[in-house]
Design an enzyme around this catalytic site. Structure first.
Site, PDB file in Angstrom:
ATOM      1  N   LYS A  66       0.810  -1.221   0.000  1.00 52.53           N
ATOM      2  CA  LYS A  66       0.000   0.000   0.000  1.00 52.53           C
ATOM      3  C   LYS A  66       0.846   1.275   0.000  1.00 52.53           C
ATOM      4  O   LYS A  66       0.514   2.237  -0.710  1.00 52.53           O
ATOM      5  CB  LYS A  66      -0.962  -0.006   1.188  1.00 52.53           C
ATOM      6  N   ASP A 103     -10.215   3.297   2.565  1.00 51.76           N
ATOM      7  CA  ASP A 103     -10.457   2.630   3.849  1.00 51.76           C
ATOM      8  C   ASP A 103     -11.224   3.519   4.825  1.00 51.76           C
ATOM      9  O   ASP A 103     -12.128   3.051   5.529  1.00 51.76           O
ATOM     10  CB  ASP A 103      -9.144   2.177   4.475  1.00 51.76           C
TER      11      ASP A 103
END
Length: 278
Positions: A66, A103
């Site tokens: 990520k 997220d």
């Protein structure tokens, strides 16, 4: 022309993203495909440079890529920059790579769905953990207007470093203080892997938590973690981690396939079935 996206990770077999996106492709009758790509960290840069050559219009990114994915993108949205990681990538019409982090969106949208008006009068929230998920949750909570957040992590220095990123609304407390500090909290969030299948349990006494408080856990295997079971027994509203997973997938699907999908009970049941839950 079939539009294709994928999830990139190392390893990647555990990812539930294909289950979600393939469900939506079928649900909306879209000529598209969603694959898994196991990419070693050393090969990530080249893979992303050749994303179009692999036939993809975009990708989800899971561990351990990520942060590197954010660094590889030519442009990134505010959430990705604040969180310091990307989980959603897409190519624009000129072939430039863009990054987002959905997220925080997924977490807050799930709270909105499962505990409506959750942020009315919360006052003080407590977040357990200081990893990537905690970073996204802190960003989402602050954006939603939560005025103060207590942050507790087993390694206090890591929590202190995270608090410096987000400013004075974040107060770091000792891990051993977490139970005693619950009496003033309207929201408790476990962002650690504690309580997950195969992981140690989350050891916390929630007896001081107000009955009106909401308890959320990002773990979704099991769906009802010991923390959520205990909270529900006390009468607290509980929010499991599966909804965050489902809602964070929405913006990427819309970006790649041109349809904004809906998170429905049928989708949830479909994904739960793949987790071996009943």
């Amino acid at each position: 022309m079939t539009r294709r996206a994928c999830v990139i990770g190392w390893p990647v077999e555990h990812s539930r993203s294909p289950v979600i996106h393939r469900y939506w492709l079928n649900e909306y009758g879209i000529d598209g495909a969603y694959e898994k790509e196991a990419v070693k960290p050393a090969n990530l840069g080249r893979f992303l440079e050749e994303l179009s050559g692999h036939g993809y219009v975009g990708a989800n990114v899971t561990l351990p890529h990520k942060e590197a994915a954010l660094g590889a993108a030519g442009a990134a949205d505010a959430a990705a920059l604040a969180i310091g990681a990307a989980n959603t990538l897409w190519l624009d019409e000129k072939g430039a790579l863009h990054a987002s982090n959905t997220d925080a969106y997924g977490f807050v949208t799930n709270l909105d769905a499962e505990a409506p008006q959750w942020n009315e009068g919360v006052g003080l929230a407590m977040v357990l953990g200081a990893g990537g998920a905690a970073r996204a949750i802190l960003y989402g909570l602050l954006a939603a207007g939560v005025p103060r957040i207590l942050l507790a992590n087993r390694t206090k220095a890591k929590a202190e470093a995270l608090a410096r990123v987000f400013g004075p609304q974040i107060e770091v407390i000792d891990w051993d203080e977490r139970a005693a500090k619950l009496s003033a909290c309207g929201l408790l969030i476990n962002s650690t892997s504690l309580g997950m299948t195969g992981q140690p349990p989350l050891d916390i006494d929630i007896s001081a938590l107000p009955g009106s408080a909401i308890v959320a856990d990002i773990v979704y295997a099991p769906l009802l973690t010991p923390l959520l079971v205990e909270a529900a027994k006390r009468g607290n509203a509980v929010v499991d981690g599966l909804g965050m997973l489902l809602h964070q997938a929405v913006p990427g699907f819309e970006r790649w396939f041109g349809v904004r999908p809906h998170v429905t009970p049928a989708l949830r049941a479909h994904v739960v079935a793949t987790l071996g839950e009943t």
